[in-house]
Scaffold this motif. Sequence first.
Motif, mmCIF file in Angstrom:
data_model
loop_
_atom_site.group_PDB
_atom_site.id
_atom_site.type_symbol
_atom_site.label_atom_id
_atom_site.label_comp_id
_atom_site.label_asym_id
_atom_site.label_seq_id
_atom_site.Cartn_x
_atom_site.Cartn_y
_atom_site.Cartn_z
ATOM 1 N N PRO A 67 -6.157 4.756 -9.715
ATOM 2 C CA PRO A 67 -6.771 4.863 -8.373
ATOM 3 C C PRO A 67 -7.450 3.562 -7.949
ATOM 4 N N GLN A 68 -8.021 2.843 -8.890
ATOM 5 C CA GLN A 68 -8.698 1.585 -8.546
ATOM 6 C C GLN A 68 -7.693 0.552 -8.017
ATOM 7 N N GLU A 69 -6.496 0.529 -8.633
ATOM 8 C CA GLU A 69 -5.482 -0.420 -8.170
ATOM 9 C C GLU A 69 -4.999 -0.062 -6.759
ATOM 10 N N TYR A 70 -4.898 1.237 -6.492
ATOM 11 C CA TYR A 70 -4.468 1.658 -5.161
ATOM 12 C C TYR A 70 -5.545 1.334 -4.116
ATOM 13 N N GLU A 71 -6.807 1.524 -4.479
ATOM 14 C CA GLU A 71 -7.897 1.194 -3.564
ATOM 15 C C GLU A 71 -7.895 -0.293 -3.214
ATOM 16 N N ARG A 124 0.983 4.054 -2.989
ATOM 17 C CA ARG A 124 0.688 5.481 -2.795
ATOM 18 C C ARG A 124 1.651 6.342 -3.611
ATOM 19 N N GLN A 146 -5.401 -0.813 -0.532
ATOM 20 C CA GLN A 146 -5.926 -0.374 0.766
ATOM 21 C C GLN A 146 -6.902 -1.405 1.350
ATOM 22 N N THR A 147 -7.706 -1.949 0.440
ATOM 23 C CA THR A 147 -8.670 -2.952 0.883
ATOM 24 C C THR A 147 -7.959 -4.191 1.408
ATOM 25 N N GLU A 181 0.849 -1.207 0.000
ATOM 26 C CA GLU A 181 0.000 0.000 0.000
ATOM 27 C C GLU A 181 0.880 1.252 0.000
#
Length: 351
Positions: free
Chosen positions: A133-137, A123, A140-141, A119
């Motif tokens: 952004p979807q890959e970063y989310e 960032r 995080q998940t 993560e």
Amino acid sequence: MTGRARIAALFAAAALAGCAKPGTAQGPVATPTADQRLQVTVAPVVVRPIKRLLKFVGTLFGNAEMTLSSQVEGQLEKLTVDLGDPVKTGDILAEVDDSNTRAQLREIDARLAKARADEARGRELLKTTVISPQEYEAMQTAVAVVQAQRDGMTVLLEHKRVRSPLTGSVAKRLVSAGEYVRPGTPLFALVADDPLTLRGDVPERFAEELQVGQPVQLKVDAYPTVEFAGRLRRVSPAANAENRSITVEAEVPNTDRRLKPGFFAAANIVTRADDQAVLVPETAIISFAGVTKLFVVRDNVAYERHVRIGTRDDEGLVEILEGLKPDEVVATSGLVKLENKMPVAVRWSGG
């Protein structure tokens, strides 16, 4: 008048005298002498503090009683308490083998560390638009999921240590070290034994005398010379239709643990205290056909007095609520022969 006539007159007078009814003779009735009067023993009225006691019998219960069960599966490694041992809230009572759980926790910690590292890199890559952004989310998940798994494993590990939920004593030990337990397996019976609860029934006719907070005195067979103290804590709002009684509960301090749940107790509720109560010997009271009376003796004459009685003490004295003055003297013997305003010969009690 001839001799025969005088004799006839005498017989006639004798016959008339024999037919006369008692009390119809002319002239005053003779007052009995001191020797002829009914002899009675008398005692002075006693004035002293007294407590109005409402007696009942009951049973002592733990303030809380429960069976503590295992929340996890595994082999019992250690028991730290046994029957009768005191416990406090939070004390560890038993330990279940946690080696497998700790191994799983170490694995989760490693996965959590990797997820957090991914993560952190994501960032930085997101800033340079290398990842979306979807890959970063998603990264995080992944961290949140592993963190939740770790939290669950931590709770499971904590449940491997069986802790007491109350302060009290161990009433029963239901398992032994080395046994394999599962969720729901009973381990200990616990009782909160300080304070204890005394529960019993009082006749419904005394309902208006009961108030929460009244002092309670009790004795148990195990300590016949010791009087324990408590306070009335609860009064049932409804009467038992089967025995016309009201259930009451008293709180009884038990810091020295001498009292045990299950003890039978004879108790008194102190419903009223009077510093200037009027009392007479129980032998002065006559109760018949719903009437309670005694005889006050004044100037060697007995006067009947209807009274209302209160409590009885352990010394044979009865409280008089109505009908008697503190400075009077009452008869304590010969009551069945006494009548109102009857002259008597007085003998003082103990004389």
